[in-house]
Design a protein around this motif. Structure first.
Motif, PDB file in Angstrom:
ATOM      1  N   PRO A 132      -4.732  10.222   0.885  1.00 19.11           N
ATOM      2  CA  PRO A 132      -4.816   9.097  -0.046  1.00 19.11           C
ATOM      3  C   PRO A 132      -6.223   8.508  -0.082  1.00 19.11           C
ATOM      4  O   PRO A 132      -6.854   8.302   0.952  1.00 19.11           O
ATOM      5  N   LYS A 139       5.187   2.498   7.799  1.00 15.76           N
ATOM      6  CA  LYS A 139       5.061   2.578   6.349  1.00 15.76           C
ATOM      7  C   LYS A 139       6.402   2.862   5.667  1.00 15.76           C
ATOM      8  O   LYS A 139       6.605   2.509   4.502  1.00 15.76           O
ATOM      9  N   GLY A 184      -1.557   6.920   5.771  1.00 15.86           N
ATOM     10  CA  GLY A 184      -1.420   5.895   4.744  1.00 15.86           C
ATOM     11  C   GLY A 184      -1.965   4.530   5.078  1.00 15.86           C
ATOM     12  O   GLY A 184      -1.770   3.580   4.299  1.00 15.86           O
TER      13      GLY A 184
END
Length: 393
Positions: free
Chosen positions: A22, A204, A233
């Motif tokens: 990401p 998460k 993440g």
């Protein structure tokens, strides 16, 4: 004078080598707060302002400027940094106390990092209070900060020695109070890349608020753990310049930024001033990096082995992942014990001289005598030896 071509990996070429991760990450640099907790280190107001400006120039998104309740001078410095008009958001540290948030408000910061520890060890030996009492104090403080217009990061100190379900529960409560971030602090550096990935992934799954990772370097894994958290993440990555901080320090800004670019293609920072910033922190802190320190150490782009030097002269990609210019550094070709005649000839040419075979033989003899006596051969020293051999002044 530099005879070597700039045939190193370009940013675009490095981007072609990256892994998928990401891209939505940001840096919170804590040099001015956690970095100043390095034993014996104190930054002056002027030094902190200079460092904040350099962090801004690099493009760091958040600067943690200090802990205002430490002193009136600290509060004044934080307020001055808040008034610099930087693009970076300014953050400060706060205990779970309303009075600490009031001090933060007086500093005109954008964000406050409210921290508590809820591990069994800290509750027993540090707070001597129940977990429920500590969490309620934190929630009251978060509510007060949010009501007064501050962005809030809720940080769990010693999170990596806290039962994961307890940690999730605390983060869930903070989420209900509208915090902007929840932060996992690996306070004693106990994580490894696998456990770092796992803890972020697990949290998460249940917490929708952006996650921060704050890694200490007690096992030398802070940078690796920070990157692993990003893969899982984590949005906000905490760093200090040169990795300074308590005990063995924190994840190093320079390592994290260049790794983000090389490993993951995250190229949103102005890295050309990294070496300058590193030198500034070394000067201000009087804490100097090891010669072999990644990215900013004096040997990071130094080459002595004859085989390496010859290859570098032909094409720097052979032994450099990225060019020194990418971080504002300089390549250094060193004449020493492991330097052969061909490599020495190349180094001499790179400096800007042409020697006869006789002069080269005399030079290599002097070089080997110096290195065997454990005397370094810097570029300037080598040039002076060459001038002596050629009869120049």
């Amino acid at each position: 004078m530099n005879k070597i071509g700039n045939d190193t990996y370009s940013r675009n070429e490095l981007m072609a080598l990256v892994s998928s991760v990401p891209k939505d990450v940001e840096i919170c640099d804590v040099t001015l707060r956690d970095g100043e907790q390095t034993p014996g280190v104190v930054f002056t107001k002027h030094e902190k302002i200079n460092l904040a400006q350099e962090l801004e120039n690099i493009g760091v998104e958040i600067i943690e400027a200090g802990f205002p309740v430490v002193s009136e001078a600290e509060k004044d410095t934080i307020k001055s940094i808040s008034g610099m008009g930087l693009n970076a958001r300014i953050c400060c540290l706060s205990r779970a106390l309303i009075s600490d948030v009031e001090s933060a408000l007086e500093c005109d910061v954008d964000m406050v990092s409210i921290f508590i520890a809820i591990s069994d060890l800290h509750l027993k030996h540090k707070y001597r209070r129940t977990r429920e009492e500590m969490i309620q104090c934190a929630m009251n403080t978060i509510e007060y900060a949010k009501d007064h217009g501050l962005a809030v990061r809720f940080a769990a100190e010693d999170a990596t020695r806290t039962d994961i379900e307890i940690l999730k529960s605390a983060f869930s409560s903070a989420e209900e109070y509208g915090v902007d971030y929840v932060s996992i602090a690996d306070t004693i550096g106990i994580l490894n890349p696998t456990t770092s990935y796992n803890i972020v992934s697990s949290i998460k799954q249940e917490i929708k608020t952006p996650i921060c990772i704050h890694c200490h370097n007690d096992l030398g894994l802070a940078t690796a753990n920070t990157l692993s958290a990003a893969e899982a993440g984590a949005k906000q990555l905490h760093t200090t310049v040169n990795g300074i901080g308590e005990r063995a320090g924190n994840a190093a800004l320079e390592e994290v930024l260049i790794s983000l670019m090389v490993q993951y293609g995250i190229d949103q920072y102005n890295t050309e001033n990294i070496t300058k910033l590193s030198a500034m922190v070394q000067e201000y802190s009087n804490v100097y990096t090891a010669p072999n320190k990644a990215i900013v150490g004096k040997n990071a782009f130094s080459h002595e082995s004859g085989i390496h030097v010859m290859a570098i002269l032909e094409n720097p990609k052979t032994y450099e992942l990225f060019s020194p210019e990418l971080v504002g550094g300089k390549r250094n070709l060193i004449a020493g014990k492991h330097t052969g005649m061909k490599a020495l000839k190349g180094i001499v040419a790179d400096i800007g001289y042409t020697l006869t075979d006789q002069e080269l033989n005399a030079l290599i003899e002097k070089v080997k005598n110096c290195t065997e006596a454990k005397k370094g051969i810097s570029r300037n020293r080598l040039e002076n030896i060459i001038k002596g051999i050629k009869g120049e002044k």
